[in-house]
Design a protein around this motif. Structure first.
Motif, PDB file in Angstrom:
ATOM      1  N   HIS A  37      35.601  37.186  47.458  1.00 16.20           N
ATOM      2  CA  HIS A  37      35.015  35.912  47.066  1.00 16.20           C
ATOM      3  C   HIS A  37      35.166  35.694  45.561  1.00 16.20           C
ATOM      4  O   HIS A  37      35.404  34.575  45.109  1.00 16.20           O
ATOM      5  N   THR A  38      35.031  36.762  44.798  1.00 17.92           N
ATOM      6  CA  THR A  38      35.169  36.670  43.351  1.00 17.92           C
ATOM      7  C   THR A  38      36.616  36.380  42.975  1.00 17.92           C
ATOM      8  O   THR A  38      36.909  35.442  42.267  1.00 17.92           O
ATOM      9  N   ASP A  39      37.535  37.229  43.442  1.00 15.87           N
ATOM     10  CA  ASP A  39      38.965  37.063  43.163  1.00 15.87           C
ATOM     11  C   ASP A  39      39.715  37.962  44.131  1.00 15.87           C
ATOM     12  O   ASP A  39      39.559  39.182  44.090  1.00 15.87           O
ATOM     13  N   HIS A  40      40.526  37.375  44.997  1.00 21.93           N
ATOM     14  CA  HIS A  40      41.203  38.160  46.038  1.00 21.93           C
ATOM     15  C   HIS A  40      42.147  39.203  45.446  1.00 21.93           C
ATOM     16  O   HIS A  40      42.354  40.262  46.029  1.00 21.93           O
ATOM     17  N   ASN A  41      42.723  38.938  44.282  1.00 20.63           N
ATOM     18  CA  ASN A  41      43.622  39.905  43.650  1.00 20.63           C
ATOM     19  C   ASN A  41      42.897  41.191  43.275  1.00 20.63           C
ATOM     20  O   ASN A  41      43.508  42.250  43.210  1.00 20.63           O
ATOM     21  N   LEU A  42      41.600  41.104  43.038  1.00 24.01           N
ATOM     22  CA  LEU A  42      40.843  42.298  42.686  1.00 24.01           C
ATOM     23  C   LEU A  42      40.773  43.270  43.856  1.00 24.01           C
ATOM     24  O   LEU A  42      40.791  44.488  43.673  1.00 24.01           O
ATOM     25  N   TRP A  43      40.692  42.756  45.078  1.00 18.70           N
ATOM     26  CA  TRP A  43      40.672  43.645  46.246  1.00 18.70           C
ATOM     27  C   TRP A  43      42.010  44.361  46.389  1.00 18.70           C
ATOM     28  O   TRP A  43      42.061  45.520  46.764  1.00 18.70           O
ATOM     29  N   ASP A  44      43.108  43.679  46.060  1.00 13.30           N
ATOM     30  CA  ASP A  44      44.429  44.311  46.117  1.00 13.30           C
ATOM     31  C   ASP A  44      44.522  45.483  45.156  1.00 13.30           C
ATOM     32  O   ASP A  44      45.208  46.472  45.434  1.00 13.30           O
ATOM     33  N   ILE A  45      43.828  45.406  44.032  1.00 10.56           N
ATOM     34  CA  ILE A  45      43.830  46.512  43.071  1.00 10.56           C
ATOM     35  C   ILE A  45      43.156  47.736  43.680  1.00 10.56           C
ATOM     36  O   ILE A  45      43.603  48.862  43.504  1.00 10.56           O
ATOM     37  N   ILE A  46      42.087  47.530  44.442  1.00 11.44           N
ATOM     38  CA  ILE A  46      41.400  48.660  45.073  1.00 11.44           C
ATOM     39  C   ILE A  46      42.268  49.269  46.168  1.00 11.44           C
ATOM     40  O   ILE A  46      42.391  50.487  46.284  1.00 11.44           O
ATOM     41  N   VAL A  47      42.906  48.436  46.957  1.00 12.29           N
ATOM     42  CA  VAL A  47      43.704  48.924  48.085  1.00 12.29           C
ATOM     43  C   VAL A  47      44.993  49.588  47.618  1.00 12.29           C
ATOM     44  O   VAL A  47      45.332  50.691  48.053  1.00 12.29           O
ATOM     45  N   LEU A  76      48.312  43.283  29.963  1.00  7.22           N
ATOM     46  CA  LEU A  76      46.949  42.938  29.543  1.00  7.22           C
ATOM     47  C   LEU A  76      46.122  42.446  30.721  1.00  7.22           C
ATOM     48  O   LEU A  76      44.961  42.836  30.888  1.00  7.22           O
ATOM     49  N   THR A  77      46.717  41.593  31.544  1.00  8.72           N
ATOM     50  CA  THR A  77      46.023  41.081  32.718  1.00  8.72           C
ATOM     51  C   THR A  77      45.711  42.208  33.696  1.00  8.72           C
ATOM     52  O   THR A  77      44.615  42.264  34.264  1.00  8.72           O
ATOM     53  N   ALA A  78      46.669  43.115  33.888  1.00  6.10           N
ATOM     54  CA  ALA A  78      46.461  44.236  34.799  1.00  6.10           C
ATOM     55  C   ALA A  78      45.323  45.127  34.323  1.00  6.10           C
ATOM     56  O   ALA A  78      44.457  45.525  35.108  1.00  6.10           O
ATOM     57  N   ARG A  79      45.289  45.422  33.024  1.00  6.62           N
ATOM     58  CA  ARG A  79      44.223  46.271  32.492  1.00  6.62           C
ATOM     59  C   ARG A  79      42.872  45.572  32.589  1.00  6.62           C
ATOM     60  O   ARG A  79      41.862  46.177  32.936  1.00  6.62           O
ATOM     61  N   ARG A  80      42.842  44.268  32.308  1.00  8.72           N
ATOM     62  CA  ARG A  80      41.601  43.504  32.386  1.00  8.72           C
ATOM     63  C   ARG A  80      41.074  43.483  33.823  1.00  8.72           C
ATOM     64  O   ARG A  80      39.878  43.675  34.058  1.00  8.72           O
ATOM     65  N   ASN A  81      41.958  43.266  34.788  1.00  2.59           N
ATOM     66  CA  ASN A  81      41.546  43.257  36.197  1.00  2.59           C
ATOM     67  C   ASN A  81      41.063  44.633  36.643  1.00  2.59           C
ATOM     68  O   ASN A  81      40.096  44.747  37.394  1.00  2.59           O
ATOM     69  N   GLN A  82      41.731  45.684  36.174  1.00  6.94           N
ATOM     70  CA  GLN A  82      41.320  47.053  36.510  1.00  6.94           C
ATOM     71  C   GLN A  82      39.898  47.323  36.008  1.00  6.94           C
ATOM     72  O   GLN A  82      39.060  47.846  36.736  1.00  6.94           O
ATOM     73  N   ARG A  84      37.664  45.080  35.302  1.00  5.68           N
ATOM     74  CA  ARG A  84      36.745  44.169  35.981  1.00  5.68           C
ATOM     75  C   ARG A  84      36.306  44.734  37.334  1.00  5.68           C
ATOM     76  O   ARG A  84      35.115  44.748  37.666  1.00  5.68           O
ATOM     77  N   VAL A  85      37.272  45.236  38.108  1.00  3.63           N
ATOM     78  CA  VAL A  85      36.944  45.805  39.418  1.00  3.63           C
ATOM     79  C   VAL A  85      36.103  47.052  39.252  1.00  3.63           C
ATOM     80  O   VAL A  85      35.123  47.265  39.976  1.00  3.63           O
ATOM     81  N   LYS A  86      36.475  47.884  38.297  1.00  2.00           N
ATOM     82  CA  LYS A  86      35.719  49.118  38.072  1.00  2.00           C
ATOM     83  C   LYS A  86      34.277  48.812  37.684  1.00  2.00           C
ATOM     84  O   LYS A  86      33.343  49.450  38.180  1.00  2.00           O
ATOM     85  N   SER A  87      34.075  47.812  36.848  1.00  2.00           N
ATOM     86  CA  SER A  87      32.705  47.477  36.445  1.00  2.00           C
ATOM     87  C   SER A  87      31.913  46.884  37.609  1.00  2.00           C
ATOM     88  O   SER A  87      30.718  47.158  37.738  1.00  2.00           O
ATOM     89  N   ILE A  88      32.553  46.112  38.481  1.00  2.00           N
ATOM     90  CA  ILE A  88      31.862  45.586  39.664  1.00  2.00           C
ATOM     91  C   ILE A  88      31.419  46.738  40.561  1.00  2.00           C
ATOM     92  O   ILE A  88      30.286  46.770  41.047  1.00  2.00           O
ATOM     93  N   LEU A  89      32.301  47.704  40.771  1.00  2.06           N
ATOM     94  CA  LEU A  89      31.948  48.849  41.616  1.00  2.06           C
ATOM     95  C   LEU A  89      30.833  49.685  40.992  1.00  2.06           C
ATOM     96  O   LEU A  89      29.935  50.154  41.692  1.00  2.06           O
ATOM     97  N   VAL A 104      35.421  58.172  36.400  1.00  2.00           N
ATOM     98  CA  VAL A 104      36.562  58.025  37.302  1.00  2.00           C
ATOM     99  C   VAL A 104      37.541  57.051  36.648  1.00  2.00           C
ATOM    100  O   VAL A 104      37.142  55.981  36.176  1.00  2.00           O
ATOM    101  N   PRO A 105      38.845  57.393  36.600  1.00  2.25           N
ATOM    102  CA  PRO A 105      39.778  56.625  35.779  1.00  2.25           C
ATOM    103  C   PRO A 105      40.115  55.210  36.247  1.00  2.25           C
ATOM    104  O   PRO A 105      40.301  54.323  35.426  1.00  2.25           O
ATOM    105  N   ASP A 106      40.215  54.967  37.552  1.00  4.80           N
ATOM    106  CA  ASP A 106      40.606  53.630  37.995  1.00  4.80           C
ATOM    107  C   ASP A 106      39.833  53.220  39.240  1.00  4.80           C
ATOM    108  O   ASP A 106      39.103  54.012  39.829  1.00  4.80           O
ATOM    109  N   ALA A 107      39.997  51.956  39.625  1.00  5.13           N
ATOM    110  CA  ALA A 107      39.195  51.378  40.706  1.00  5.13           C
ATOM    111  C   ALA A 107      39.530  51.986  42.064  1.00  5.13           C
ATOM    112  O   ALA A 107      38.642  52.211  42.883  1.00  5.13           O
TER     113      ALA A 107
END
Length: 134
Positions: A37-47, A76-82, A84-89, A104-107
């Motif tokens: 709901h927040t941003d579908h691309n963020l879920w792709d980063i987790i998967v 820059l966008t990739a690092r920002r999204n990474q 963002r997802v990590k902080s949400i989790l 933990v290093p990444d989402a």
């Protein structure tokens, strides 16, 4: 008077689901819904992990101090999204467990760590069901 035709803005904020011991399955479904709901691309980063981020080789050093600074807007966008997802989790974890997950290093690996801590394995779930039956 064209401004009168537009509907008033709506508040679509969702509350971040907090994980509790033994409730991983429900939490993961709600968290996926929240992230999509927040941003579908963020879920792709987790998967899939972060496919956009390029790893730069730094000579022959055995342990580089920090990852190299991003140079392109894509990086820059990739690092920002990474981040963002990590902080949400991390916001979804209770304070008493937060210290265990903070480094933990990444989402993607954070999601796997949360699953291993709160999800349990199939054998323990079967054992819990058998105990409840008796």
């Amino acid at each position: 008077m064209a401004g009168q035709d537009t509907p008033p803005p709506t508040n679509t904020a969702m509350k971040i689901p907090i994980i509790k011991k033994g409730k991983y399955d429900i939490w993961s479904m709600r968290m996926r819904q929240y992230i999509c709901h927040t941003d579908h691309n963020l879920w792709d980063i987790i998967v899939n992990g972060d496919l956009e981020e390029e790893v730069a080789l730094i000579g022959e050093q055995s342990s580089p101090p920090d990852p190299p600074a991003p140079k392109t807007t894509k990086q820059l966008t990739a690092r920002r999204n990474q981040e963002r997802v990590k902080s949400i989790l991390l916001l979804a974890i209770l304070d008493e467990y937060l210290l265990k997950f903070y480094n933990v290093p990444d989402a993607k690996s954070l999601w796997a760590t949360i699953k291993s801590k709160f999800g349990g394995n199939e054998e323990s779930k079967k054992m819990q069901k058998n105990v409840l039956k008796h």
